[in-house]
Design an enzyme around this catalytic site. Sequence first.
Site, PDB file in Angstrom:
ATOM      1  N   CYS A 278      11.786 -12.940  -9.002  1.00  0.00           N
ATOM      2  CA  CYS A 278      12.086 -13.512  -7.682  1.00  0.00           C
ATOM      3  C   CYS A 278      13.351 -14.354  -7.615  1.00  0.00           C
ATOM      4  CB  CYS A 278      10.886 -14.338  -7.220  1.00  0.00           C
ATOM      5  SG  CYS A 278       9.404 -13.351  -7.020  1.00  0.00           S
TER       6      CYS A 278
HETATM    7  N1  LIG Z   1       5.891 -11.368  -9.184  1.00  0.00           N
HETATM    8  C1  LIG Z   1       5.919 -12.401  -8.364  1.00  0.00           C
HETATM    9  O1  LIG Z   1       5.623 -13.521  -8.756  1.00  0.00           O
HETATM   10  C2  LIG Z   1       6.269 -12.220  -6.895  1.00  0.00           C
HETATM   11  C3  LIG Z   1       6.048 -13.287  -6.029  1.00  0.00           C
HETATM   12  C4  LIG Z   1       6.325 -13.150  -4.690  1.00  0.00           C
HETATM   13  C5  LIG Z   1       6.887 -11.953  -4.230  1.00  0.00           C
HETATM   14  N2  LIG Z   1       7.130 -10.924  -5.090  1.00  0.00           N
HETATM   15  C6  LIG Z   1       7.692  -9.686  -4.517  1.00  0.00           C
HETATM   16  O2  LIG Z   1       6.643  -8.733  -4.394  1.00  0.00           O
HETATM   17  C7  LIG Z   1       7.152  -7.414  -4.620  1.00  0.00           C
HETATM   18  C8  LIG Z   1       6.396  -6.767  -5.765  1.00  0.00           C
HETATM   19  O3  LIG Z   1       6.635  -7.519  -6.947  1.00  0.00           O
HETATM   20  P1  LIG Z   1       5.728  -7.409  -8.242  1.00  0.00           P
HETATM   21  O4  LIG Z   1       6.105  -8.557  -9.089  1.00  0.00           O
HETATM   22  O5  LIG Z   1       4.297  -7.214  -7.867  1.00  0.00           O
HETATM   23  O6  LIG Z   1       6.288  -6.033  -8.870  1.00  0.00           O
HETATM   24  P2  LIG Z   1       5.630  -5.186 -10.036  1.00  0.00           P
HETATM   25  O7  LIG Z   1       6.726  -4.402 -10.650  1.00  0.00           O
HETATM   26  O8  LIG Z   1       4.767  -6.040 -10.896  1.00  0.00           O
HETATM   27  O9  LIG Z   1       4.648  -4.189  -9.264  1.00  0.00           O
HETATM   28  C9  LIG Z   1       5.087  -3.217  -8.382  1.00  0.00           C
HETATM   29  C10 LIG Z   1       4.232  -1.972  -8.558  1.00  0.00           C
HETATM   30  O10 LIG Z   1       4.653  -1.017  -7.589  1.00  0.00           O
HETATM   31  C11 LIG Z   1       4.547   0.283  -8.181  1.00  0.00           C
HETATM   32  N3  LIG Z   1       5.365   1.208  -7.403  1.00  0.00           N
HETATM   33  C12 LIG Z   1       6.705   1.389  -7.410  1.00  0.00           C
HETATM   34  N4  LIG Z   1       7.065   2.284  -6.489  1.00  0.00           N
HETATM   35  C13 LIG Z   1       5.933   2.704  -5.882  1.00  0.00           C
HETATM   36  C14 LIG Z   1       5.652   3.611  -4.838  1.00  0.00           C
HETATM   37  N5  LIG Z   1       6.622   4.288  -4.207  1.00  0.00           N
HETATM   38  N6  LIG Z   1       4.367   3.793  -4.475  1.00  0.00           N
HETATM   39  C15 LIG Z   1       3.359   3.124  -5.090  1.00  0.00           C
HETATM   40  N7  LIG Z   1       3.578   2.225  -6.070  1.00  0.00           N
HETATM   41  C16 LIG Z   1       4.845   2.022  -6.465  1.00  0.00           C
HETATM   42  C17 LIG Z   1       4.997   0.057  -9.611  1.00  0.00           C
HETATM   43  O11 LIG Z   1       4.533   1.071 -10.477  1.00  0.00           O
HETATM   44  C18 LIG Z   1       4.366  -1.312  -9.926  1.00  0.00           C
HETATM   45  O12 LIG Z   1       3.093  -1.176 -10.500  1.00  0.00           O
HETATM   46  C19 LIG Z   1       8.643  -7.588  -4.892  1.00  0.00           C
HETATM   47  O13 LIG Z   1       9.337  -7.440  -3.694  1.00  0.00           O
HETATM   48  C20 LIG Z   1       8.744  -9.020  -5.368  1.00  0.00           C
HETATM   49  O14 LIG Z   1      10.019  -9.569  -5.134  1.00  0.00           O
HETATM   50  C21 LIG Z   1       6.820 -11.028  -6.414  1.00  0.00           C
END
Ligand SMILES: NC(=O)c1ccc[n+]([C@@H]2O[C@H](COP(=O)([O-])OP(=O)(O)OC[C@H]3O[C@@H](n4cnc5c(N)ncnc54)[C@H](O)[C@@H]3O)[C@@H](O)[C@H]2O)c1
Length: 447
Positions: A278
Amino acid sequence: MAGKRGHKEDLLDKLNNRTGTIAVVGLGYVGLPLACALAEAGHRVIGIDTEADKVEGINAGRSHIDDVGSAQLERLIEGKRLAATQDYRAAAAADAAIIAVPTPIDEYRVPDLSFVQAASRSLSVVMPRGSLVVLESTTYPGTTDEVLIPAFRDRGYMPGVDIFIGYSPERIDPGNQTWNLQNTPKVVSGLTKSCLDVTIALYSTTVDEVVPVSNIRTAEITKLFENIFRGVNIALVNEFQVICDAFGIDVWEVIQACSTKPYGFTPFYPGPGLGGHCVPVDPFYLAWKARQLDVNTEFIELSGRINANMPNYVVSKVARLLNGSHKSLNGARVGMLGVAYKKNSSDVRESPAIKIIELLLDEGATVTFHDPHVKSLTVSGQVFRSTANLRNFLASQDCAVVVADHDSIDWTLVLQYAPMIVDSRNVLGRLNPVSTASAHRAERGID
Ligand SMILES: NC(=O)c1ccc[n+]([C@@H]2O[C@H](COP(=O)([O-])OP(=O)(O)OC[C@H]3O[C@@H](n4cnc5c(N)ncnc54)[C@H](O)[C@@H]3O)[C@@H](O)[C@H]2O)c1
């Protein structure tokens, strides 16, 4: 006679009574805890992820996310509250879908919306008329309008009429024991008043307080401002650390003293550099979009530069300590303590440890690491494995570098056995305030 019930009333009934099905797209750090929370609230949840091993693991009750216990996952899977699949056709049975896929930047800091685009397209062909789609991925203002909505228009759905559209930024803080999905207020928005109403209804089943804002762009930029606020303040305190070091003043003591002011001061802490998905990434989503509007984002650029330089600063401290013992980086054995980007986490995405190891290797040091949360780490194509025995690990180093101050590391042992320590988190200072006193620190070889 009562008027004809519409999509909105039907959906509100299903959401409020938890009789509907929710699809969560992307089962990572954000999606999996959310899917579990929705299932716990009583909805039937379908998790969709493109990665076969994640889907397989979840269906077998194995969690790949620290904040979700395998026992909880197993219970939800066995109770048929939650099921994972790679097949988007499962969403044809969904009343609402939440998209939580990655939003990274490329090497030129350009937003990569390919995951949001792919998820929007795949959902648009299966979501039934009268359902709700909410984007949660962090992104620049305008994404829902430019990426999500056109996918549904192309299917022939009129957004706000045939399909409800919302945006709600995720605020999850992995590993935080106090603030979780349920007790952290959640900002929500909708394309129309009806979209907002159904989005509020959806999240009200899992979070204590929803915070509606007037439009989707406001909700999108809210998340960016929260992370920019963090990144800028961390950069300020990182720069302040360099200034204090030059004066021979302990920056940690300064922050502690300033924090006693009951108003007008919020403590932020210096560190080895930013990490995670992030704070190092999100500000550049806004910077990129703002450039299209000819607007400068100078705080973002400056804080990005300062924070990106912190690994170099850490390595310069290692070199200085070694120099004091007539040693050089070249040939030194340097042990990293904690390589995750933050304490008590196994997340190594963008971890400053990676850059620090690269720099140390470039200088000819031999690097190993100890991290109870991380089994292996790949840096410059080389795979490093965590050394399990902390005492042996410490005894074989010339200098130890603290990157992640995990609670599970025995810091008393570190203080006892590490010959020299660069403590970028002040974990040893917190352990024993005396060790922060400059004289004692120099004597013990702590920087
Ligand atoms: N990790 C954090 O602490 C956090 C906090 C707030 C916001 N976010 C935001 O949330 C979003 C997700 O982050 P995250 O950390 O969960 O990512 P992550 O990489 O842990 O998880 C994302 C998942 O999406 C899957 N994926 C990718 N493309 C796909 C598709 N087309 N269809 C279905 N699944 C698909 C991936 O395989 C993965 O398992 C991002 O935009 C991030 O900036 C993350």
